[in-house]
Design an enzyme around this catalytic site. Structure first.
Site, PDB file in Angstrom:
ATOM      1  N   HIS A 349       0.799  -1.227   0.000  1.00  0.00           N
ATOM      2  CA  HIS A 349       0.000   0.000   0.000  1.00  0.00           C
ATOM      3  C   HIS A 349       0.832   1.276   0.000  1.00  0.00           C
ATOM      4  CE1 HIS A 349      -3.875  -2.066   0.940  1.00  0.00           C
ATOM      5  NE2 HIS A 349      -3.072  -2.930   1.532  1.00  0.00           N
ATOM      6  N   LYS A 540      -9.449  13.211   4.844  1.00  0.00           N
ATOM      7  CA  LYS A 540      -8.518  12.080   4.838  1.00  0.00           C
ATOM      8  C   LYS A 540      -7.516  12.313   5.952  1.00  0.00           C
ATOM      9  CE  LYS A 540      -7.605  13.260   0.487  1.00  0.00           C
ATOM     10  NZ  LYS A 540      -7.577  12.092  -0.380  1.00  0.00           N
ATOM     11  N   ARG A 541      -6.643  11.333   6.246  1.00  0.00           N
ATOM     12  CA  ARG A 541      -5.597  11.570   7.215  1.00  0.00           C
ATOM     13  C   ARG A 541      -4.771  12.793   6.810  1.00  0.00           C
ATOM     14  NH1 ARG A 541      -4.914   7.662  11.446  1.00  0.00           N
ATOM     15  NH2 ARG A 541      -2.964   8.758  11.820  1.00  0.00           N
ATOM     16  N   LYS A 546      -0.345  14.430   1.212  1.00  0.00           N
ATOM     17  CA  LYS A 546      -1.734  14.617   0.781  1.00  0.00           C
ATOM     18  C   LYS A 546      -2.046  16.099   0.545  1.00  0.00           C
ATOM     19  CE  LYS A 546      -3.359  10.463   3.251  1.00  0.00           C
ATOM     20  NZ  LYS A 546      -3.979   9.572   2.251  1.00  0.00           N
ATOM     21  N   THR A 648      -9.103   5.842  -1.909  1.00  0.00           N
ATOM     22  CA  THR A 648     -10.409   5.202  -2.075  1.00  0.00           C
ATOM     23  C   THR A 648     -11.515   6.227  -1.825  1.00  0.00           C
ATOM     24  OG1 THR A 648     -10.081   4.389   0.175  1.00  0.00           O
ATOM     25  CG2 THR A 648      -9.795   2.812  -1.605  1.00  0.00           C
ATOM     26  N   LYS A 652     -15.307   7.128  -3.750  1.00  0.00           N
ATOM     27  CA  LYS A 652     -16.588   7.342  -3.057  1.00  0.00           C
ATOM     28  C   LYS A 652     -17.212   8.663  -3.501  1.00  0.00           C
ATOM     29  CE  LYS A 652     -14.511   4.758   0.688  1.00  0.00           C
ATOM     30  NZ  LYS A 652     -13.686   4.860   1.914  1.00  0.00           N
TER      31      LYS A 652
END
Ligand code: 26Q
Length: 806
Positions: A349, A540-541, A546, A648, A652
């Site tokens: 991952h 998200k985290r 990110k 992911t 969504k």
């Protein structure tokens, strides 16, 4: 149906909880409802389990240190097809089901994407008829709860078991001994050895049934709890040593006490390694014993069992299975290796080198001496094989070795998992390609064909039908009722892309979802937001890669522009953030602080009052995601290219009709391929460009000078405009950006800013906007977890899965 459900609920309330309806609290009704629903699940569960035994079918064992399940009642009722009757039954008992559903605590036994993926896959395996067991740890405390105090993250312990867990079954009789430490001794037989651990703890099973769509099948999530062999030392107690009396117990039970809240840089602590071995060993002993009982031999294990490693956290499975086969079952090495390799496969991952797990050889030798021997032996044979088969070629064995000799001798868990598996998969096309080209290039060269790709998927039951019932009804109306059985039918929507009547219905549904979210935003943050504004969401985290920082810096630029050109017709926006930072990740916490500080200034500025709001929603979790995603207009997927393995959340959002603003990273690329480049807003450097820019970094002064607005934004942040009571709060954050723009925040700023302006003009044309939204929903059925599971089943596990509608 309704009458019998009422009776069932009342029976549970009376006889399982000992309460009468007159005195029952909301929580009692919840538990009674869960117990009633659970009975329906159990009927299916026992049949599924019986069938899979009777037919001797191959089973999948999904080993994961994380299962981020969230709530289960609504999902279970939906899958059983009794959500409506249950709501009616509750109503007739004077209880509103939607209200009590929200008091069910989230099972937060995971950090983020990897843990949620495991939960989606368990549900999808039950929905596609793949017999499976999920194996993990039953943590007493899941991921911490996040509070925001004075703009800063505060971690509060999570306590999901405080009202007990009505979904689970304790199986005291299913328990395995897990050893630690001690030494390896020779037995009578020459060449044969045995591990004598110094310490032993019990792993006790707790089973939760996972029901599939339409209640056709149910699988099991089996979580292990650590218990001491001797819960109390009476000797110590009698001598007045109260702490010593429970020392063994505390040490043992610490293993399943709490989830590590880290989701990138490995913690490296001994307790974490103990957790990894504890659940890996318990799971393998369990499945080996079951297999031996059912088939009387272990020779055919690869034909009857597929073990999937969710990242390297259970990578010790390779050594543990070898140990069980050789030391406990007397198999020769070659047979044990064939069985191990044929049974195990591994999902990677992450490519970030610092995120790859390694453990010091010395620690492994002390804690798991027999496993260390086995790992050395696997390594020696592997390197020998490679040496022989590549004679004359120039192969650097130190790179493929299971032991890293450069950083003080460490075991490379990814190499162990890679060598021990018959298939190794990445989680998006780009990620799998980069695996071959970067971190795993040396292993790929000697074991070609082992790496494969299975792009991640999400379960449409939770993320569309459950989270967005309004949209689901409309989709069923347009695409047909069989949509819920076969999500690929969603593409029928594409015939109606330009239908303005459809657009209106969609807009009404979105508006309802936004109103619901606005209410929660007001409750949790005190901020009032306008549901007609564009909801722009990044959840998200919190991570540098990110790039929440890029988002908030661009938000500041937008805020500045709105103030300097107050008469332009700015499209009103709500910038929504949510996410947790690992407790020891200072930069991530500083980014949370900055978002909250910016929010405070912006939200209190009357000149931008009707146009811009910034919101940081505390305590992001699965339930929050279910509320937020259906209300999003724009989905922020803006990681530095090459760094987000898949994502992911991106799937969504797109399935629910949000428009993605994103980089060419992870699964964004595949979303773009499906929806078409006109229906996604792509910006920024490519993975290759990022790599090149890192090799030859541009001086940041030059980048800033070439980027309009950026200097002003950075100066304001660094100078304390958003932290007037502590002016240098963000000096370090800005300085380090300038010193080394590793994540390309400065480098991508202009491109991101332009992309946001593209969003503005697309939003201004609502007809166009809804065409984009429809196209996203219509073409994202492919990202269903059912599709992903069928790919695993066919190409990795070699088990049959049911077709859609089968
Ligand atoms: C490792 C060692 C010690 C302590 C913690 C950890 C640890 C725990 C969790 C390391 C990594 C994680 C989680 C990683 C994760 O969630 N990765 C995400 O996986 C998703 C599912 O494949 C992808 O979509 C995301 O891109 C990826 O970031």
């Amino acid at each position: 149906m309704i009458e019998s459900l009422k009776a069932e609920i009342l029976r549970k309330l009376t006889y399982s909880l000992g309460k009468s309806p007159a005195v029952a609290q909301p929580h009692d009704w919840l538990t009674a409802g869960i117990l009633a629903a659970r009975d329906h699940v159990i009927d299916v569960w026992q049949r599924s389990t019986r069938d899979s035994y009777a037919t001797g079918r191959k089973r999948v064992y999904y080993l994961s240190l994380e299962f981020l399940i969230g709530r289960s009642l609504a999902d279970t009722l939906n899958n059983l097809g009794i959500a409506g009757p249950m709501a009616q039954a509750m109503r007739e008992l004077g209880v509103e089901l939607p209200e009590i559903e929200t008091i069910e605590p989230d099972a937060a036994l995971g950090n983020g994407g990897l843990g949620r993926l495991a939960a989606c896959y368990l549900e999808a395996m039950a929905s596609t008829g793949v017999p499976a067991l999920g194996y993990g740890i039953r943590y007493d405390h899941g991921l911490f709860k996040q509070r925001i105090d004075g703009g800063k993250q505060v971690e509060v312990p999570e306590d999901w078991l405080s009202f007990r867990n009505p979904w689970e079954f304790e199986r005291r009789e299913v328990s395995h001994k897990i050893g630690f430490g001690g030494s390896v001794v020779a037995t009578q037989k020459p060449g044969e050895v045995f591990w004598e651990p110094e310490e032993t703890v019990f792993a006790v099973a707790y089973d939760t049934p996972i029901i599939g769509w339409r209640g056709c099948d149910a699988n099991t999530l089996r979580l292990w709890r650590a218990r001491a062999m001797h819960p109390l030392s009476l000797d110590a107690f009698n001598q007045g040593d109260l702490v010593g009396a429970v020392a063994e117990r505390n040490r043992a039970e610490a293993i399943s006490k709490v989830l590590y809240p880290n989701d990138s840089t490995p913690a490296g602590q001994e307790l974490r390694l103990r957790q990894e071995y504890f659940f890996t060993s318990a799971s393998l002993q369990d499945l080996v014993r079951r297999h031996q009982r059912q088939f009387g031999t272990l020779d055919n294990l690869p034909e009857k069992a597929a073990i999937q490693l969710n990242d390297t956290h259970p990578a010790l499975a390779v050594a543990e299975l070898m140990r069980l086969l050789i030391d406990h079952h007397g198999l020769p090495w070659e047979d044990a290796w064939r069985i191990t390799n044929g049974t195990i496969s591994y999902t990677n991952h992450t490519l970030l080198p610092e995120a790859l797990e390694t453990w010091p050889v010395a620690l492994m030798e002390r804690l798991l001496p027999r496993h260390m021997q086995i790992i050395f032996a696997i390594n020696a044979r592997f390197l020998d094989d490679v040496r022989r088969s590549t004679e004359g070629q120039d192969i650097d064995l130190s790179q493929i070795s299971l032991i890293d000799e450069h950083h003080g001798r460490r075991v490379r868990m990814a190499n162990l998992a890679f060598v021990g598996s018959h298939k190794v998969n990445g989680v998006s096309a780009l990620h799998s390609k980069l695996m071959e080209q970067t971190v795993f290039a040396p292993l790929h060269a000697v074991l070609p064909g082992r790496i494969t790709n299975v792009t991640n998927g999400i379960t449409p039951r939770r993320w569309l039908f459950g989270a967005n019932p309004g949209l689901t009804r409309l989709l069923q109306d347009v695409c047909g009722d069989d949509l819920t059985d076969d999500i690929t039918q969603i593409r029928r929507l594409a015939r109606h892309t330009g239908d303005s009547g459809l657009h209106e219905r969609l807009a009404a549904i979105r508006r309802e979802n936004k109103l619901k979210l606005a209410k929660i935003i007001r409750q949790d943050t005190g901020v009032t937001v306008d549901p007609t504004a564009l909801f722009d969401v990044q959840i998200k985290r919190i991570h540098e890669y990110k790039r929440q920082l890029l988002n908030i810096l661009e938000t500041i630029a937008l805020y500045d522009a709105m103030r300097s050109e107050p008469y332009r017709d700015w499209a009103p926006r709500v910038k929504i953030f949510a996410g947790k930072a690992a407790s020891n990740y200072a930069t991530a916490k500083s980014i949370i602080n900055l978002i909250n500080d910016v929010a405070f200034v912006v939200n209190n500025d009357i000149t931008t009052r009707d146009r811009l709001k910034v919101v940081f929603l505390p305590n992001y979790n699965v339930s929050a995601a279910e509320l937020i995603i259906p209300a999003a207009d724009v989905s922020e997927q803006i990681s530095t290219a090459g760094m987000e393995a898949s994502g992911t959340g991106n799937m969504k959002f797109a399935l629910n009709g949000a428009v993605t603003i994103g980089t060419l990273d992870g699964a964004n690329i595949e979303i773009g391929e499906r929806v078409g480049e006109d229906n996604i807003v792509i910006f920024g450097m490519t993975a290759e460009e990022v790599e090149a820019a890192r090799r030859e970094p541009r001086p940041s002064d030059e980048v800033i000078a070439a980027t309009p607005h950026l200097q002003g934004v950075l100066d304001a942040v660094a100078g304390g405009v958003y932290s007037p009571r502590e002016r240098d709060r963000y000096l370090g954050l800005v300085d380090s950006l300038k010193a080394n723009d590793w994540f390309m925040v400065l480098n991508d700023f202009e491109s991101y800013h332009q992309a946001q302006r593209r969003i503005d003009s697309l939003w201004a044309d609502q007809g166009k906007w809804w065409r984009m939204s429809v196209t996203n929903t219509a073409h994202c059925g492919w990202f269903s977890a059912d599709r992903a599971i069928r790919e695993y089943a066919e190409r990795i596990w070699h088990v049959p899965a049911r077709d859609a509608k089968g």
